[in-house]
Every structure is written in C-alpha cells, then in structure tokens.
Design a protein around this motif. Structure first.
Motif, short mmCIF file in Angstrom:
data_model
loop_
_atom_site.label_atom_id
_atom_site.label_comp_id
_atom_site.label_asym_id
_atom_site.label_seq_id
_atom_site.Cartn_x
_atom_site.Cartn_y
_atom_site.Cartn_z
N GLY A 53 0.82 -1.21 0.00
CA GLY A 53 0.00 0.00 0.00
C GLY A 53 0.85 1.26 0.00
O GLY A 53 0.58 2.21 -0.74
N GLU A 54 1.89 1.28 0.81
CA GLU A 54 2.79 2.43 0.86
C GLU A 54 3.52 2.62 -0.46
O GLU A 54 3.66 3.74 -0.95
N LEU A 55 4.00 1.53 -1.03
CA LEU A 55 4.73 1.59 -2.30
C LEU A 55 3.83 2.08 -3.44
O LEU A 55 4.23 2.93 -4.23
N LEU A 56 2.62 1.57 -3.48
CA LEU A 56 1.67 1.99 -4.50
C LEU A 56 1.27 3.45 -4.33
O LEU A 56 1.19 4.21 -5.29
N ALA A 57 1.03 3.86 -3.09
CA ALA A 57 0.68 5.26 -2.80
C ALA A 57 1.81 6.20 -3.22
O ALA A 57 1.57 7.26 -3.79
N LYS A 64 -1.23 7.32 1.61
CA LYS A 64 -1.53 5.88 1.70
C LYS A 64 -2.92 5.63 2.27
O LYS A 64 -3.51 4.59 2.01
N SER A 65 -3.47 6.60 2.99
CA SER A 65 -4.82 6.44 3.54
C SER A 65 -5.89 6.46 2.45
O SER A 65 -7.03 6.05 2.68
N PHE A 80 -6.43 -3.22 -4.90
CA PHE A 80 -6.53 -1.97 -4.16
C PHE A 80 -7.43 -1.01 -4.92
O PHE A 80 -7.45 -1.01 -6.15
N ARG A 81 -8.15 -0.16 -4.17
CA ARG A 81 -8.98 0.87 -4.78
C ARG A 81 -8.53 2.22 -4.24
O ARG A 81 -8.27 2.37 -3.05
N LEU A 82 -8.48 3.20 -5.12
CA LEU A 82 -8.12 4.56 -4.73
C LEU A 82 -9.39 5.33 -4.42
O LEU A 82 -10.27 5.45 -5.27
N ASP A 83 -9.51 5.82 -3.20
CA ASP A 83 -10.71 6.56 -2.78
C ASP A 83 -10.51 8.04 -2.94
O ASP A 83 -9.45 8.57 -3.04
#
Length: 83
Positions: A53-57, A64-65, A80-83
C-alpha cells in the motif's frame, strides 16, 4: 520509483490489481497486468499488505490512507482501490 511516477493513474475509484512477492531483496513496482510488487516485508500480521500500500501510494503520489485493500488480504494477488 520516483514519487508520483504514476500520478496520471491517480483517479478516484481506480482499481489496481497486484501480484505480491514478500521478502524480496528490494521494494519495487513493475508495470503490467497485474502490477508486480516486490516488498522486503514478511507476510505476517499484514506487514506485506501495508508495504505494498505504501509503495503503490508513493508511485501514485497520493496519501496511503486513500488506498483501500478490497480483496486478497491473505493472498499474493491483491486488489486496491483509490478513494
């Protein structure tokens, strides 16, 4: 990977399918279908999930949140979904 290298993909509601390799030598994302994520974290207590999650963010240039793991908490294939 540079922070924000994939910023053009940072659209609310976007879904990112990943295949994760835990306990790798380095943290790295490789573009493809699915995205290949190598993380140094072990697959214990959600550490590898958090690392992906951190790497993708970081690659997307978002907090990352804003990423939510929607599928694959105990699998190497994650969504993962981006909100």
């Amino acid at each position: 990977m540079k922070k924000g290298a994939w910023a053009e993909r940072a659209v609310a509601g976007a879904v990112f399918v990943t295949h994760v390799t835990p306990r790798a030598r380095r943290n790295e994302l490789t573009d493809g279908a699915p995205i290949k994520a190598e993380v140094t974290a072990p697959p214990e207590d959600g550490r590898a999930n958090a690392a992906v999650g951190e790497l993708l963010a970081q690659a997307l240039g978002v907090a990352k949140s804003r990423l939510t793991l929607i599928k694959g908490a105990t699998s190497r294939d994650k969504v993962f979904r981006l909100d």
